[in-house]
Design a protein around this motif. Structure first.
Motif, PDB file in Angstrom:
ATOM      1  N   THR A 104       0.825  -1.266  -0.047  1.00  0.00           N
ATOM      2  CA  THR A 104       0.155   0.015   0.114  1.00  0.00           C
ATOM      3  C   THR A 104       0.716   1.279   0.022  1.00  0.00           C
ATOM      4  O   THR A 104       1.911   1.352   0.277  1.00  0.00           O
ATOM      5  N   SER A 105       0.264   2.098  -0.561  1.00  0.00           N
ATOM      6  CA  SER A 105       0.935   3.365  -0.539  1.00  0.00           C
ATOM      7  C   SER A 105      -0.009   4.363  -0.551  1.00  0.00           C
ATOM      8  O   SER A 105      -1.198   4.407  -0.861  1.00  0.00           O
ATOM      9  N   CYS A 106       0.042   5.726  -0.065  1.00  0.00           N
ATOM     10  CA  CYS A 106      -0.792   6.724   0.292  1.00  0.00           C
ATOM     11  C   CYS A 106      -0.810   7.861  -0.779  1.00  0.00           C
ATOM     12  O   CYS A 106       0.245   8.374  -1.229  1.00  0.00           O
ATOM     13  N   ALA A 107      -2.227   7.728  -1.575  1.00  0.00           N
ATOM     14  CA  ALA A 107      -2.185   8.750  -2.752  1.00  0.00           C
ATOM     15  C   ALA A 107      -2.214  10.030  -2.263  1.00  0.00           C
ATOM     16  O   ALA A 107      -1.958  10.923  -3.135  1.00  0.00           O
ATOM     17  N   GLY A 108      -2.425  10.563  -1.009  1.00  0.00           N
ATOM     18  CA  GLY A 108      -2.511  11.774  -0.461  1.00  0.00           C
ATOM     19  C   GLY A 108      -2.850  11.668   1.165  1.00  0.00           C
ATOM     20  O   GLY A 108      -3.073  10.516   1.614  1.00  0.00           O
ATOM     21  N   THR A 109      -2.738  12.774   1.765  1.00  0.00           N
ATOM     22  CA  THR A 109      -2.888  12.790   3.048  1.00  0.00           C
ATOM     23  C   THR A 109      -3.279  14.325   3.365  1.00  0.00           C
ATOM     24  O   THR A 109      -3.534  15.184   2.550  1.00  0.00           O
ATOM     25  N   HIS A 110      -3.448  14.499   4.428  1.00  0.00           N
ATOM     26  CA  HIS A 110      -3.972  15.842   5.035  1.00  0.00           C
ATOM     27  C   HIS A 110      -3.075  16.380   6.436  1.00  0.00           C
ATOM     28  O   HIS A 110      -2.391  15.502   6.893  1.00  0.00           O
ATOM     29  N   ASP A 144      -1.070   0.613   7.934  1.00  0.00           N
ATOM     30  CA  ASP A 144       0.040   0.379   7.128  1.00  0.00           C
ATOM     31  C   ASP A 144      -0.109   1.708   5.894  1.00  0.00           C
ATOM     32  O   ASP A 144       0.218   1.128   4.985  1.00  0.00           O
ATOM     33  N   ASP A 145      -0.490   2.588   6.468  1.00  0.00           N
ATOM     34  CA  ASP A 145      -0.615   3.903   5.424  1.00  0.00           C
ATOM     35  C   ASP A 145      -1.635   3.744   4.449  1.00  0.00           C
ATOM     36  O   ASP A 145      -1.484   4.163   3.275  1.00  0.00           O
ATOM     37  N   ASP A 146      -2.710   3.087   4.893  1.00  0.00           N
ATOM     38  CA  ASP A 146      -3.802   3.009   3.677  1.00  0.00           C
ATOM     39  C   ASP A 146      -4.995   2.531   4.428  1.00  0.00           C
ATOM     40  O   ASP A 146      -4.954   2.060   5.614  1.00  0.00           O
TER      41      ASP A 146
END
Length: 201
Positions: free
Chosen positions: A18-24, A168-170
């Motif tokens: 998993t990878s994060c496409a964006g965050t806040h 795990d960041d997703d």
């Protein structure tokens, strides 16, 4: 009438990186009613699901959906796309899909045990819903509860309640017995609906 989606519900509940496409950034305002920007819709097992422009998923439908933004919009898109991908996965691909879209735990293990006992040959066109939009009844950085509003071929409406958790960041599906997906009949479209129908191309 309602019997069509009720039969579909029985099947779904029984079965039910998993990878994060964006965050806040901390302290930034998050809105649970702002719709995600939709890039396109794709079809999985006869069901159309939305693919976000920035909120995910960031990979293709041939892989377990992953790469969602750490936002309400990312959580909603994860709940929609991952649940449909898992429920329509073939007898050959479901183990890979399950491992990628569901959070580890007893719920995922129980799902695997039940899914391994059945064979799925296809989807009945009369039971295939159209995704209208969603509601978010609860949201935090760690978990979100999403009601996916669906319309069936007889024009009946239902909301499928799905919880996702941030692991795990997703976002991943929470298949624990306490949060197992439930489907509720609706008399009308909820007033708080985040409408996705206008985004179809």
């Amino acid at each position: 009438m309602m019997r069509r989606w009720a039969r579909a519900t029985v099947v779904a509940v029984a079965l039910t990186a998993t990878s994060c496409a964006g965050t806040h950034t901390p302290g930034s305002e998050l809105s649970i009613t702002d719709p995600p920007q939709i890039n396109r819709w794709i079809t999985l097992g006869g069901i159309e699901v939305p693919i976000g422009t920035t909120d995910g998923p960031s990979n293709g439908e041939w892989e377990p959906f992953a790469g969602f933004s750490h936002t309400p919009q990312g959580a909603a898109l994860a709940a929609i796309t991952q649940s449909v991908q898992l429920s329509t996965a073939s007898d050959r691909t479901w183990p890979q899909i399950l491992a990628g879209v569901a959070a580890p735990g007893d719920g995922r293990d129980l799902y695997a045990a039940h899914r391994g006992l059945v064979e799925i040959s296809g989807t009945d066109p009369e039971m295939v819903p159209t995704i209208v939009g969603y509601t978010i009844t609860d949201y935090s950085d760690e978990a979100a509860t999403v009601g996916v509003v669906q319309r069936f071929s007889d024009d009946s409406l239902a909301s499928s309640i799905t919880q996702v958790v941030w692991v795990d960041d997703d976002w991943r599906l929470n298949l624990s017995s306490e949060t197992a997906a439930t489907i509720t009949a609706l008399d009308e479209v909820p007033s708080e609906l985040v409408d996705l129908e206008e985004t179809r191309k």
